[in-house]
Scaffold this motif. Structure first.
Motif, short mmCIF file in Angstrom:
data_model
loop_
_atom_site.label_atom_id
_atom_site.label_comp_id
_atom_site.label_asym_id
_atom_site.label_seq_id
_atom_site.Cartn_x
_atom_site.Cartn_y
_atom_site.Cartn_z
N ALA A 283 0.83 -1.21 -0.13
CA ALA A 283 -0.02 0.13 -0.06
C ALA A 283 0.82 1.16 0.25
CB ALA A 283 -0.93 0.03 1.32
N GLY A 284 0.72 2.07 -0.77
CA GLY A 284 1.50 3.09 -1.22
C GLY A 284 0.91 4.55 -0.77
N VAL A 285 1.52 5.63 -0.21
CA VAL A 285 0.87 6.86 -0.08
C VAL A 285 1.55 8.10 -0.33
CG1 VAL A 285 -0.56 5.82 2.20
CG2 VAL A 285 1.78 6.96 2.39
N ASP A 286 1.07 9.10 -0.35
CA ASP A 286 1.84 10.30 -0.67
C ASP A 286 1.66 11.05 0.75
OD1 ASP A 286 2.37 13.20 -1.36
OD2 ASP A 286 0.99 13.22 -2.79
N ASN A 287 2.92 11.04 1.26
CA ASN A 287 3.06 11.56 2.82
C ASN A 287 4.49 12.02 2.75
OD1 ASN A 287 3.27 11.68 5.61
ND2 ASN A 287 1.42 10.95 5.61
N TRP A 288 4.72 13.15 3.65
CA TRP A 288 6.07 13.86 3.66
C TRP A 288 6.64 13.25 5.02
CZ3 TRP A 288 8.48 17.13 0.39
CH2 TRP A 288 7.52 17.62 -0.51
N ASP A 289 6.08 12.88 5.91
CA ASP A 289 6.97 12.62 7.23
C ASP A 289 6.27 11.40 7.89
OD1 ASP A 289 4.46 13.27 7.64
OD2 ASP A 289 4.82 15.04 9.10
N GLU A 290 5.84 10.39 7.07
CA GLU A 290 5.77 9.06 7.77
C GLU A 290 6.03 8.02 6.54
OE1 GLU A 290 1.91 8.32 9.84
OE2 GLU A 290 1.38 10.32 9.35
N PRO A 291 6.15 6.82 6.82
CA PRO A 291 6.24 5.77 5.84
C PRO A 291 5.29 5.98 4.75
CG PRO A 291 6.49 4.74 7.90
CD PRO A 291 5.85 6.20 8.34
N VAL A 292 5.91 5.58 3.49
CA VAL A 292 5.18 5.63 2.40
C VAL A 292 4.72 4.58 1.56
CG1 VAL A 292 6.05 8.02 1.84
CG2 VAL A 292 7.15 6.10 0.88
N VAL A 293 5.44 3.29 2.06
CA VAL A 293 4.88 2.09 1.91
C VAL A 293 4.82 1.24 2.90
CG1 VAL A 293 5.68 -0.15 0.42
CG2 VAL A 293 6.03 2.25 -0.60
N TYR A 294 3.46 0.36 3.11
CA TYR A 294 2.93 -0.48 4.02
C TYR A 294 2.76 -1.92 3.49
CZ TYR A 294 2.21 3.82 6.71
OH TYR A 294 2.45 5.10 7.38
N LEU A 295 3.33 -2.93 4.04
CA LEU A 295 3.15 -4.27 3.49
C LEU A 295 2.44 -5.04 4.48
CD1 LEU A 295 6.74 -4.99 2.19
CD2 LEU A 295 4.88 -3.90 0.91
N TYR A 296 1.42 -5.61 4.02
CA TYR A 296 0.29 -6.29 4.97
C TYR A 296 0.26 -7.98 4.66
CZ TYR A 296 -1.37 -1.74 6.32
OH TYR A 296 -1.40 -0.31 6.46
N GLU A 297 0.33 -8.77 5.32
CA GLU A 297 -0.22 -10.04 4.89
C GLU A 297 -1.58 -10.13 4.83
OE1 GLU A 297 1.16 -12.72 8.14
OE2 GLU A 297 3.34 -12.72 7.46
N PRO A 298 -2.06 -10.98 4.00
CA PRO A 298 -3.64 -10.79 3.69
C PRO A 298 -4.62 -10.90 4.88
CG PRO A 298 -2.45 -12.44 2.21
CD PRO A 298 -1.56 -11.93 3.28
N GLY A 299 -5.44 -9.82 4.91
CA GLY A 299 -6.30 -9.64 6.09
C GLY A 299 -5.95 -9.36 7.32
N THR A 300 -4.77 -8.82 7.52
CA THR A 300 -4.15 -8.29 8.59
C THR A 300 -4.17 -6.82 8.52
OG1 THR A 300 -1.93 -8.31 7.68
CG2 THR A 300 -2.66 -10.32 8.89
N THR A 301 -4.14 -6.21 9.59
CA THR A 301 -4.15 -4.77 10.03
C THR A 301 -2.88 -4.17 10.53
OG1 THR A 301 -5.06 -5.02 12.29
CG2 THR A 301 -6.71 -4.96 10.23
N THR A 302 -1.96 -4.98 10.81
CA THR A 302 -0.71 -4.53 11.24
C THR A 302 0.27 -4.82 10.22
OG1 THR A 302 -1.04 -4.71 13.43
CG2 THR A 302 1.27 -4.59 13.09
N PRO A 303 1.20 -3.67 9.62
CA PRO A 303 1.98 -3.87 8.75
C PRO A 303 3.20 -4.70 9.06
CG PRO A 303 2.17 -1.56 9.29
CD PRO A 303 0.90 -2.18 10.10
N ILE A 304 3.78 -5.74 8.20
CA ILE A 304 4.68 -6.35 8.47
C ILE A 304 6.07 -5.68 8.52
CG2 ILE A 304 3.57 -8.76 8.24
CD1 ILE A 304 4.96 -8.95 5.29
#
Length: 667
Positions: A283-304
């Motif tokens: 999951a990619g975002v347009d953000n200046w001061d936080e992570p911009v790519v988050y990786l998730y296992e299917p169906g989870t809500t906490t990025p690995i």
């Protein structure tokens, strides 16, 4: 040669005049786990990865081209003349890249091996095709300008290509919809309208060769969001994940009815989503001061794992562009296109993107004794537990093993801590590097710490310290090295006084069986000699110095006398009192050097100085003093020239007095 004229008065005045200055009687007065490549583009429309040829294709609508890079980000080819080129799709065999080119009203085929255009498939005047996707054995594409959006298909399986437009007769789409497909559900096509509020989605079954809508939504009462930027299907086609300007997360919808089916809680503002073959969601975002790519296992809500890419200007983050994510088929890399504050675009290549980050700390003693056991401790940390029996590798780097020596593996405890003992055989800087090689869920990492291990102090001497030598004497110097372990090499350096002569290595080699290394030097200046031993794994470095001093050449020669005679235990030059004696000094030259002339007269039973003065030495190393006046006859005089260290204008040589020259005046 310039001649200095000096007046010599009667001896009773006890003074000798030199030049225009008078000398009074007395003595002289003393004197970033990813790589970054800047893309040669002005915009970014889409990105796809060709796993067969290991290439990455990026479209540039503004420049009207497609750029191809290798997996390292190096540009390997460019396809020009593609006005407005936006969406990209790869054929099932990776042999052809299809680019939707709205400025040409065509789908353009590109050979992925040669990165050259091979064919154009016209889609009809004014169709503006933008987003292609493979499903049901055809290439589907969203097309149409504002108020004219629709879905078309291109069938290239027969002898002649077939384009079918208006596959959505109900005119669901305000503009060209973005499409998503997956090989796990080959007859499912999902479409979404971009940049509208609220956004809308639709699911089509294309197994019959035409697009039959099976679901539409989300329900407007569901407040699904606005400004859709990207969408992706899960590998089995059961869910579609969206990236939209609002809400500030990546939403999940079931493709059976397009009702909300979960969320990946990234952050604001979502711009891209890509799902790997194993279901991992990027999951990619347009953000200046936080992570911009988050990786998730299917169906989870906490990025690995999350990723931050520093902006090329150093200010804030590089931000993920819409649709700017792409996995390699083997999931070993994730490619990310970011936009930077300077307006440029970068390709970020993330290696092992799905593995959780780990960190290794190493704590070794600051100092230790050679050949004595020491203990090293540390910690391996991660957000995910390590498997039972996990180990770290240990490498010791020292003077005996400069390339590193691998020690026995060390088991990590349940809390990630570890400890091991070692007996360093070498002194000096001993570095312990502890590495976790990674596993299916954890990325590799390493850490290190350095111990200052003691070494014995060797004996090193250099002779002749403090000795004084004549000018241009050949002098042998000997360095003596005592007991060491392996290294028996010594260097001898000579640093002559004076800024114009550098410190120079004059001898280098192993000492003889007696521990000696000698060198013979022709000395013309005071010189500091230094013997250097670099040390070895058991004995520390050592230096020894010897300073020796070198005289100048100096002589004084009288002229204009009418005879010489040995008297009063010396040879005297006899001058008529009507003749002005001339005394010429020869001295080793050095820029700015002066020589001191001293005159004495013998009376009351002793030699007494009547005057001294310094004179500039000419570049040829000579100077002359002419004595004038009416001295008394029968009085014994003597004169000498001297170089005085520092007082003569430099400190290159040691103080050197010339021989006295005796003279007397007669009628």
């Amino acid at each position: 040669m310039r001649r200095h004229v000096r007046t010599l008065p009667a001896v009773t005045a006890l003074a000798v005049l030199f030049s225009s200055a008078a000398l009074t009687v007395g003595t002289a007065t003393p004197a970033a786990a990813y790589t970054t490549t800047t893309l040669p583009v002005l915009s970014s429309g889409d990105i796809v990865v060709d796993g067969v040829h290991q290439r990455v294709f990026v479209s540039d609508p503004t420049s009207g081209k497609v750029v191809a890079t290798d997996y390292a980000g190096t540009v390997v080819g460019t396809v020009p003349s593609l006005p407005g080129a936006k969406g990209l799709e790869l054929s099932a065999d990776s042999g052809t890249l299809y680019a939707a080119v709205p400025g040409a009203d065509a789908i353009v085929a590109v050979d992925t091996t040669t990165v050259t255009e091979t064919k154009r498939y016209p889609t009809g005047e004014g169709t503006d095709p933008q987003y292609p996707a493979w499903a049901g054995g055809k290439l589907w594409f969203g097309y149409g300008a504002a108020t004219q959006g629709n879905i078309g298909s291109l069938d290239v399986s027969g002898a002649n290509p077939v384009v079918v437009l208006n596959q959505e007769p109900n005119r669901t789409w305000y503009a060209a919809p973005v499409l998503a497909t997956t090989s796990g559900a080959p007859d499912t096509l999902v479409a979404g309208i971009k940049d509208l509020s609220p956004f809308s989605l639709a699911v089509y079954d294309v197994s019959s060769g035409t697009a039959a809508k099976t679901a539409s939504g989300p329900d407007t009462d569901d407040h699904a969001g606005s400004n859709l930027q990207d969408l992706a299907l899960t590998p089995d086609g059961s869910q579609v994940v969206t990236a939209s300007g609002h809400p500030y997360n990546h939403q999940v919808f079931g493709t059976s009815d397009l009702t909300r089916d979960g969320v990946y809680p990234s952050t604001h503002y979502p711009t891209a989503v890509e799902i790997a073959p194993d279901g991992t969601v990027a999951a990619g975002v347009d953000n200046w001061d936080e992570p911009v790519v988050y990786l998730y296992e299917p169906g989870t809500t906490t990025p690995i794992r999350t990723h931050v890419f520093r902006d090329n200007s150093g200010f804030g983050n590089g931000r993920v562009v819409p649709g700017g994510l792409a996995w390699t088929p083997d999931e070993s890399r994730l490619f990310v296109i970011t936009t930077d504050s300077d307006g440029g675009f970068s390709l970020r290549v993330v290696t092992d993107p799905t593995r959780v980050e780990t960190a290794v700390t190493v704590d070794a003693p600051a100092t230790a004794t050679r050949a004595k056991e020491l203990t090293v401790t540390g910690q391996v940390t991660s957000n995910l537990a390590f498997p039972d029996g996990a180990t770290v590798t240990v490498t010791r780097t020292d003077m005996e093993s400069p390339a590193g020596r691998t020690l026995a593996p060390v088991t990590v405890t349940a809390d990630g801590s570890y400890s091991f003992k070692d007996t360093p055989p070498s002194g000096g800087a001993v570095k312990y590097t502890v590495s976790y090689t990674g596993d299916a869920d954890h990325a590799a990492s390493s850490g290190s710490d350095t111990v200052a291990v003691s070494r014995a102090t060797p004996t090193l001497t250099l002779n002749k310290n403090g000795n004084v030598y004549a000018y241009s004497a050949d002098v042998s110097f000997t360095a003596h090295l005592g007991t060491t372990y392996k290294n028996r090499k010594v260097e001898i350096w000579a640093d002559p006084y004076g800024s114009d002569k550098p410190n120079k290595l004059v001898k280098s080699g192993s000492v003889n069986s007696e521990g000696n290394l000698s060198v013979t030097l022709d000395l013309t200046r005071d010189t500091k000699l230094t013997a250097k031993f670099a040390g070895d794994s058991r004995y520390a470095p050592k230096t020894a110095e010897s300073r020796v001093y070198t005289k100048v050449r100096v002589s004084t020669t009288p002229s204009r006398h009418y005879k010489t005679k040995y008297a009063w235990n010396h040879t005297y030059s006899y001058f008529r009192k009507s003749v002005d004696p001339l005394f010429t000094t020869s001295m080793t030259y050095y820029p700015g050097r002066e020589y001191r002339v001293q005159v004495q007269a013998y009376y009351d039973g002793a030699w007494r100085t009547t005057g001294t003065q310094y004179f500039a030495l000419e570049s040829g190393g000579v100077g002359a003093v002419e004595l004038t006046g009416t001295p008394n006859t029968g009085v014994r005089f003597r004169i000498r020239s001297s170089y005085l260290d520092t007082n003569s204008g430099d400190n290159v040589n040691t103080t050197t007095h010339g021989a006295w020259k005796h003279f007397v005046f007669t009628s």
